[in-house]
Design an enzyme around this catalytic site. Structure first.
Site, short mmCIF file in Angstrom:
data_model
loop_
_atom_site.label_atom_id
_atom_site.label_comp_id
_atom_site.label_asym_id
_atom_site.label_seq_id
_atom_site.Cartn_x
_atom_site.Cartn_y
_atom_site.Cartn_z
N TYR A 121 -5.78 8.64 5.27
CA TYR A 121 -5.45 7.69 6.35
C TYR A 121 -4.35 8.26 7.23
O TYR A 121 -4.48 8.37 8.46
CB TYR A 121 -5.04 6.35 5.77
CG TYR A 121 -4.34 5.46 6.76
CD1 TYR A 121 -5.00 5.00 7.90
CD2 TYR A 121 -3.00 5.11 6.59
CE1 TYR A 121 -4.35 4.20 8.83
CE2 TYR A 121 -2.35 4.30 7.50
CZ TYR A 121 -3.02 3.85 8.63
OH TYR A 121 -2.38 3.07 9.55
N ASN A 145 5.24 -1.61 8.05
CA ASN A 145 4.62 -2.89 7.71
C ASN A 145 4.79 -3.90 8.84
O ASN A 145 5.90 -4.25 9.21
CB ASN A 145 5.27 -3.45 6.44
CG ASN A 145 5.09 -2.51 5.26
OD1 ASN A 145 3.99 -2.27 4.80
ND2 ASN A 145 6.20 -1.96 4.78
N PHE A 171 5.79 -3.87 -8.58
CA PHE A 171 5.58 -2.55 -9.19
C PHE A 171 6.90 -1.81 -9.34
O PHE A 171 7.29 -1.01 -8.50
CB PHE A 171 4.57 -1.76 -8.35
CG PHE A 171 3.21 -2.40 -8.32
CD1 PHE A 171 2.35 -2.27 -9.39
CD2 PHE A 171 2.82 -3.16 -7.22
CE1 PHE A 171 1.10 -2.88 -9.38
CE2 PHE A 171 1.58 -3.78 -7.19
CZ PHE A 171 0.71 -3.64 -8.28
N ASP A 193 -14.38 -4.67 20.07
CA ASP A 193 -14.25 -4.72 18.62
C ASP A 193 -15.65 -4.84 18.01
O ASP A 193 -16.50 -5.56 18.54
CB ASP A 193 -13.40 -5.93 18.19
CG ASP A 193 -12.81 -5.78 16.79
OD1 ASP A 193 -13.62 -5.70 15.83
OD2 ASP A 193 -11.58 -5.76 16.67
N GLY A 235 3.66 7.91 -6.61
CA GLY A 235 3.78 8.23 -5.19
C GLY A 235 4.55 7.23 -4.37
O GLY A 235 4.79 7.46 -3.18
N THR A 262 -13.90 -5.73 10.69
CA THR A 262 -12.74 -6.32 10.02
C THR A 262 -12.05 -7.37 10.90
O THR A 262 -11.23 -8.12 10.41
CB THR A 262 -11.70 -5.25 9.64
OG1 THR A 262 -11.31 -4.53 10.81
CG2 THR A 262 -12.29 -4.27 8.62
N GLY A 263 -12.39 -7.41 12.17
CA GLY A 263 -11.79 -8.38 13.08
C GLY A 263 -12.54 -9.70 13.08
O GLY A 263 -13.55 -9.87 12.39
#
Length: 328
Positions: free
Chosen positions: A148, A177, A213, A42, A288, A46-47
Protein backbone atom coordinates in the site's frame (compact mmCIF):
# COMPACT_ATOMS: atom_id res chain seq x y z
CA UNK A 1 -1.66 17.30 -26.32
CA UNK A 2 -3.23 20.43 -24.84
CA UNK A 3 -0.82 22.47 -22.72
CA UNK A 4 -2.15 23.28 -19.24
CA UNK A 5 -3.07 26.90 -18.64
CA UNK A 6 -3.01 27.91 -15.00
CA UNK A 7 -5.48 30.58 -13.94
CA UNK A 8 -6.94 31.41 -10.55
CA UNK A 9 -10.72 31.49 -11.13
CA UNK A 10 -12.91 32.06 -8.10
CA UNK A 11 -15.08 29.20 -9.31
CA UNK A 12 -13.22 26.15 -10.58
CA UNK A 13 -14.54 23.06 -12.29
CA UNK A 14 -13.11 20.14 -10.35
CA UNK A 15 -13.09 16.37 -10.64
CA UNK A 16 -12.99 14.45 -7.34
CA UNK A 17 -12.05 10.80 -7.81
CA UNK A 18 -13.31 8.64 -4.97
CA UNK A 19 -15.96 11.30 -4.38
CA UNK A 20 -18.35 8.82 -2.75
CA UNK A 21 -15.78 7.74 -0.18
CA UNK A 22 -15.12 9.07 3.30
CA UNK A 23 -12.54 11.77 2.64
CA UNK A 24 -13.61 12.40 -0.94
CA UNK A 25 -17.22 13.13 0.02
CA UNK A 26 -16.23 15.57 2.76
CA UNK A 27 -13.81 17.31 0.41
CA UNK A 28 -16.46 17.49 -2.31
CA UNK A 29 -18.94 18.99 0.13
CA UNK A 30 -16.48 21.65 1.29
CA UNK A 31 -15.53 22.52 -2.29
CA UNK A 32 -19.18 22.95 -3.25
CA UNK A 33 -19.69 25.23 -0.25
CA UNK A 34 -16.69 27.26 -1.40
CA UNK A 35 -18.48 27.89 -4.70
CA UNK A 36 -16.76 25.39 -6.99
CA UNK A 37 -18.40 23.21 -9.64
CA UNK A 38 -17.66 19.64 -8.54
CA UNK A 39 -18.00 16.33 -10.37
CA UNK A 40 -17.60 13.18 -8.25
CA UNK A 41 -16.28 10.01 -9.89
CA UNK A 42 -16.54 6.74 -7.95
CA UNK A 43 -17.06 3.06 -8.79
CA UNK A 44 -18.91 2.52 -5.46
CA UNK A 45 -16.74 -0.49 -4.62
CA UNK A 46 -16.14 1.02 -1.17
CA UNK A 47 -17.97 4.35 -1.44
CA UNK A 48 -21.65 5.15 -0.97
CA UNK A 49 -23.89 6.87 -3.51
CA UNK A 50 -25.76 8.74 -0.78
CA UNK A 51 -22.46 10.24 0.44
CA UNK A 52 -22.11 12.35 -2.73
CA UNK A 53 -23.26 15.93 -2.08
CA UNK A 54 -26.53 16.73 -3.84
CA UNK A 55 -24.95 19.69 -5.61
CA UNK A 56 -22.33 17.46 -7.25
CA UNK A 57 -22.77 15.74 -10.55
CA UNK A 58 -22.07 12.06 -9.93
CA UNK A 59 -20.49 9.67 -12.44
CA UNK A 60 -20.28 6.00 -11.55
CA UNK A 61 -17.03 4.70 -12.96
CA UNK A 62 -13.39 3.94 -12.29
CA UNK A 63 -10.36 6.21 -12.40
CA UNK A 64 -9.69 4.81 -15.86
CA UNK A 65 -12.93 6.51 -17.00
CA UNK A 66 -11.54 9.92 -16.03
CA UNK A 67 -10.27 10.60 -19.55
CA UNK A 68 -13.77 10.83 -21.00
CA UNK A 69 -14.77 13.13 -18.15
CA UNK A 70 -11.74 15.42 -18.36
CA UNK A 71 -12.37 15.88 -22.08
CA UNK A 72 -15.20 18.21 -21.02
CA UNK A 73 -12.63 20.64 -19.60
CA UNK A 74 -11.63 20.91 -15.94
CA UNK A 75 -9.50 23.24 -13.82
CA UNK A 76 -8.22 20.52 -11.53
CA UNK A 77 -8.42 17.02 -10.10
CA UNK A 78 -8.45 15.88 -6.48
CA UNK A 79 -7.43 12.22 -6.52
CA UNK A 80 -8.70 10.15 -3.57
CA UNK A 81 -9.70 6.90 -5.27
CA UNK A 82 -7.42 4.07 -4.09
CA UNK A 83 -7.20 0.74 -2.38
CA UNK A 84 -6.00 1.39 1.15
CA UNK A 85 -6.02 -1.75 3.32
CA UNK A 86 -2.51 -2.64 4.45
CA UNK A 87 -3.23 -6.31 5.18
CA UNK A 88 -4.97 -6.76 1.83
CA UNK A 89 -2.03 -5.14 0.06
CA UNK A 90 0.29 -7.71 1.63
CA UNK A 91 -1.91 -10.63 0.55
CA UNK A 92 -2.92 -9.30 -2.89
CA UNK A 93 -0.28 -6.83 -4.05
CA UNK A 94 -1.43 -7.07 -7.66
CA UNK A 95 -4.70 -5.35 -6.74
CA UNK A 96 -2.71 -2.40 -5.40
CA UNK A 97 -0.20 -2.04 -8.21
CA UNK A 98 -3.01 -2.24 -10.76
CA UNK A 99 -5.71 -0.40 -8.85
CA UNK A 100 -3.49 2.34 -7.44
CA UNK A 101 -0.46 2.80 -9.69
CA UNK A 102 -1.71 1.80 -13.14
CA UNK A 103 -5.01 3.62 -12.64
CA UNK A 104 -3.21 6.77 -11.49
CA UNK A 105 -0.88 6.68 -14.49
CA UNK A 106 -3.92 6.59 -16.75
CA UNK A 107 -5.34 9.56 -14.85
CA UNK A 108 -2.11 11.49 -15.36
CA UNK A 109 -2.17 10.63 -19.06
CA UNK A 110 -5.74 11.88 -19.31
CA UNK A 111 -4.76 15.12 -17.57
CA UNK A 112 -1.84 15.56 -19.97
CA UNK A 113 -3.99 14.85 -23.01
CA UNK A 114 -6.74 17.27 -22.03
CA UNK A 115 -4.59 19.98 -20.48
CA UNK A 116 -5.97 19.70 -16.95
CA UNK A 117 -3.67 22.05 -15.03
CA UNK A 118 -3.93 21.08 -11.33
CA UNK A 119 -3.71 17.91 -9.27
CA UNK A 120 -3.94 17.32 -5.53
CA UNK A 121 -3.14 13.73 -4.59
CA UNK A 122 -4.18 11.98 -1.41
CA UNK A 123 -0.89 10.30 -0.54
CA UNK A 124 0.02 8.78 2.82
CA UNK A 125 2.61 9.00 5.57
CA UNK A 126 2.89 5.22 5.18
CA UNK A 127 5.48 6.02 2.49
CA UNK A 128 7.94 6.65 5.35
CA UNK A 129 7.56 3.19 6.84
CA UNK A 130 9.04 2.93 10.33
CA UNK A 131 10.78 6.30 10.78
CA UNK A 132 14.08 6.79 12.53
CA UNK A 133 12.69 9.78 14.43
CA UNK A 134 9.44 11.60 15.09
CA UNK A 135 7.77 13.88 14.30
CA UNK A 136 8.23 12.86 10.67
CA UNK A 137 9.28 15.62 8.29
CA UNK A 138 9.12 15.62 4.50
CA UNK A 139 12.89 15.03 4.44
CA UNK A 140 12.55 11.65 6.15
CA UNK A 141 13.60 8.61 4.14
CA UNK A 142 10.83 6.85 2.24
CA UNK A 143 10.95 3.20 3.28
CA UNK A 144 7.42 1.80 2.98
CA UNK A 145 6.90 -1.53 4.71
CA UNK A 146 3.91 -2.73 2.68
CA UNK A 147 2.62 -2.60 -0.91
CA UNK A 148 0.00 0.00 0.00
CA UNK A 149 2.65 2.52 1.04
CA UNK A 150 4.90 1.48 -1.85
CA UNK A 151 2.19 2.10 -4.44
CA UNK A 152 1.42 5.52 -3.04
CA UNK A 153 5.12 6.39 -3.18
CA UNK A 154 5.30 5.19 -6.78
CA UNK A 155 2.40 7.48 -7.67
CA UNK A 156 4.15 10.40 -5.99
CA UNK A 157 7.20 9.76 -8.18
CA UNK A 158 5.05 9.60 -11.31
CA UNK A 159 3.31 12.86 -10.41
CA UNK A 160 6.69 14.57 -10.00
CA UNK A 161 7.74 13.42 -13.47
CA UNK A 162 4.52 14.66 -15.07
CA UNK A 163 4.70 18.00 -13.28
CA UNK A 164 8.23 18.62 -14.53
CA UNK A 165 7.65 17.40 -18.09
CA UNK A 166 4.15 18.72 -18.72
CA UNK A 167 3.72 21.75 -16.49
CA UNK A 168 1.08 20.29 -14.17
CA UNK A 169 0.74 22.07 -10.83
CA UNK A 170 0.74 19.18 -8.37
CA UNK A 171 0.64 18.64 -4.63
CA UNK A 172 0.77 15.40 -2.63
CA UNK A 173 -0.58 15.43 0.91
CA UNK A 174 0.69 12.79 3.35
CA UNK A 175 -1.13 12.00 6.58
CA UNK A 176 -1.81 9.13 8.96
CA UNK A 177 -5.18 8.67 10.65
CA UNK A 178 -8.19 10.66 9.48
CA UNK A 179 -11.17 10.79 11.82
CA UNK A 180 -14.27 12.79 12.69
CA UNK A 181 -17.16 13.62 10.41
CA UNK A 182 -18.88 16.54 8.71
CA UNK A 183 -22.61 16.40 9.30
CA UNK A 184 -23.98 13.58 7.16
CA UNK A 185 -20.55 12.82 5.69
CA UNK A 186 -18.50 10.36 7.71
CA UNK A 187 -16.60 7.10 7.96
CA UNK A 188 -18.38 3.82 7.16
CA UNK A 189 -16.13 1.14 5.76
CA UNK A 190 -17.22 -2.41 5.05
CA UNK A 191 -13.85 -3.55 6.42
CA UNK A 192 -13.04 -1.21 9.30
CA UNK A 193 -9.44 -0.98 10.50
CA UNK A 194 -9.34 2.49 12.09
CA UNK A 195 -9.27 2.81 15.86
CA UNK A 196 -11.88 5.51 16.54
CA UNK A 197 -14.71 3.93 14.51
CA UNK A 198 -13.82 0.52 15.95
CA UNK A 199 -14.08 1.86 19.51
CA UNK A 200 -17.37 3.56 18.66
CA UNK A 201 -18.70 0.26 17.32
CA UNK A 202 -18.25 -1.12 20.84
CA UNK A 203 -20.29 1.77 22.21
CA UNK A 204 -23.00 1.02 19.63
CA UNK A 205 -23.09 -2.64 20.63
CA UNK A 206 -21.71 -3.86 17.32
CA UNK A 207 -18.56 -5.23 19.01
CA UNK A 208 -18.09 -6.71 22.46
CA UNK A 209 -14.74 -5.05 23.18
CA UNK A 210 -11.80 -3.21 21.69
CA UNK A 211 -8.41 -4.89 21.50
CA UNK A 212 -5.35 -2.97 22.70
CA UNK A 213 -2.20 -4.32 21.08
CA UNK A 214 0.41 -3.86 23.77
CA UNK A 215 0.38 -1.91 27.01
CA UNK A 216 4.14 -1.88 27.55
CA UNK A 217 5.27 0.54 24.86
CA UNK A 218 7.80 3.29 25.75
CA UNK A 219 5.05 5.93 25.98
CA UNK A 220 3.53 7.75 28.99
CA UNK A 221 0.64 5.27 29.39
CA UNK A 222 2.22 2.26 27.71
CA UNK A 223 0.00 2.28 24.59
CA UNK A 224 0.93 3.33 21.06
CA UNK A 225 0.69 6.98 20.06
CA UNK A 226 -0.73 7.91 16.67
CA UNK A 227 -1.46 11.09 14.76
CA UNK A 228 -5.14 11.93 14.16
CA UNK A 229 -6.42 14.67 11.88
CA UNK A 230 -10.01 15.83 11.58
CA UNK A 231 -11.46 15.11 8.16
CA UNK A 232 -12.65 18.72 7.78
CA UNK A 233 -9.15 20.05 8.47
CA UNK A 234 -7.89 17.60 5.87
CA UNK A 235 -10.44 18.76 3.30
CA UNK A 236 -9.44 22.38 3.92
CA UNK A 237 -5.79 21.46 3.33
CA UNK A 238 -6.74 19.96 -0.04
CA UNK A 239 -8.49 23.15 -1.09
CA UNK A 240 -5.54 25.29 -0.02
CA UNK A 241 -3.16 23.01 -1.93
CA UNK A 242 -5.33 23.20 -5.03
CA UNK A 243 -5.34 26.99 -5.06
CA UNK A 244 -1.63 27.39 -4.25
CA UNK A 245 -0.22 24.67 -6.53
CA UNK A 246 2.56 25.96 -8.80
CA UNK A 247 2.80 25.09 -12.52
CA UNK A 248 5.61 22.63 -13.25
CA UNK A 249 6.17 21.81 -9.57
CA UNK A 250 5.25 18.84 -7.41
CA UNK A 251 5.15 19.77 -3.75
CA UNK A 252 4.88 17.36 -0.80
CA UNK A 253 3.31 18.25 2.53
CA UNK A 254 2.85 16.20 5.69
CA UNK A 255 -0.33 16.89 7.63
CA UNK A 256 -0.79 16.05 11.29
CA UNK A 257 -2.00 17.33 14.64
CA UNK A 258 1.53 17.82 15.91
CA UNK A 259 1.31 15.85 19.16
CA UNK A 260 -0.55 12.56 18.66
CA UNK A 261 -2.85 10.64 20.98
CA UNK A 262 -2.36 7.26 22.62
CA UNK A 263 -4.68 4.30 22.17
CA UNK A 264 -5.67 4.66 25.82
CA UNK A 265 -6.45 8.36 25.34
CA UNK A 266 -8.69 7.51 22.40
CA UNK A 267 -10.57 4.87 24.40
CA UNK A 268 -10.95 7.15 27.42
CA UNK A 269 -12.20 10.02 25.25
CA UNK A 270 -14.70 7.73 23.52
CA UNK A 271 -15.96 6.59 26.94
CA UNK A 272 -16.39 10.21 27.99
CA UNK A 273 -18.18 11.31 24.80
CA UNK A 274 -20.46 8.29 24.43
CA UNK A 275 -21.18 7.60 28.09
CA UNK A 276 -20.53 3.89 27.47
CA UNK A 277 -18.00 1.78 29.42
CA UNK A 278 -16.35 0.37 26.25
CA UNK A 279 -14.58 -2.79 27.51
CA UNK A 280 -10.97 -3.14 26.37
CA UNK A 281 -8.70 -6.16 26.34
CA UNK A 282 -4.93 -6.21 26.10
CA UNK A 283 -3.37 -8.33 23.35
CA UNK A 284 0.26 -8.92 22.32
CA UNK A 285 2.03 -6.29 20.28
CA UNK A 286 1.62 -6.60 16.53
CA UNK A 287 4.87 -7.13 14.59
CA UNK A 288 6.07 -3.95 12.89
CA UNK A 289 4.01 -1.53 15.01
CA UNK A 290 6.13 1.51 15.98
CA UNK A 291 5.54 3.02 19.41
CA UNK A 292 4.94 6.55 18.09
CA UNK A 293 3.94 7.91 14.68
CA UNK A 294 3.43 11.66 14.35
CA UNK A 295 3.71 13.82 11.24
CA UNK A 296 5.32 17.27 11.32
CA UNK A 297 3.23 19.91 9.52
CA UNK A 298 5.63 22.88 9.65
CA UNK A 299 5.97 23.09 5.87
CA UNK A 300 2.19 23.10 5.37
CA UNK A 301 1.84 25.76 8.07
CA UNK A 302 4.44 27.96 6.38
CA UNK A 303 3.65 27.48 2.68
CA UNK A 304 -0.07 26.72 2.66
CA UNK A 305 -1.05 28.74 5.70
CA UNK A 306 -2.74 25.60 7.01
CA UNK A 307 -3.06 24.42 10.57
CA UNK A 308 -5.56 22.02 12.13
CA UNK A 309 -8.47 23.95 13.64
CA UNK A 310 -10.13 20.84 15.09
CA UNK A 311 -7.14 19.17 16.75
CA UNK A 312 -8.89 18.50 20.07
CA UNK A 313 -9.46 14.74 20.37
CA UNK A 314 -12.83 15.32 22.06
CA UNK A 315 -14.03 17.32 19.04
CA UNK A 316 -12.86 14.63 16.64
CA UNK A 317 -14.57 11.87 18.62
CA UNK A 318 -17.78 13.85 19.19
CA UNK A 319 -18.21 14.45 15.46
CA UNK A 320 -17.47 10.80 14.68
CA UNK A 321 -19.94 9.66 17.36
CA UNK A 322 -22.72 11.88 16.03
CA UNK A 323 -22.26 10.36 12.58
CA UNK A 324 -21.95 6.80 13.90
CA UNK A 325 -25.28 7.11 15.73
CA UNK A 326 -26.87 8.60 12.62
CA UNK A 327 -25.98 5.63 10.42
CA UNK A 328 -26.26 2.99 13.14
Amino acid sequence: MTQPKITQPDRMRLLVTGGAGYIGSVCAARLVEAGHDVVALDDLSTGHRDAVPAACRFIEGTVEDAGAVLAEGFDGVLHFAARSLVAESMAQPQRYWLGNVVASLRLLEAMREHGTPRLVFSSTAATYGEPASVPITEEAANQPTNPYGATKLAIDHAIGSYATAHGIAAVSLRYFNVAGAYGRYGERHTVETHLIPLVLQVALGRRNKIMVFGEDWPTPDGTCIRDYIHVVDLADAHERALVQAVPGEHRLYNLGNGTGFSVQQVIDTCRQITGHPIPAQCAPRRPGDPAVLIAASDRAHCELGWKPERADLAVIVADAWEFARRVG
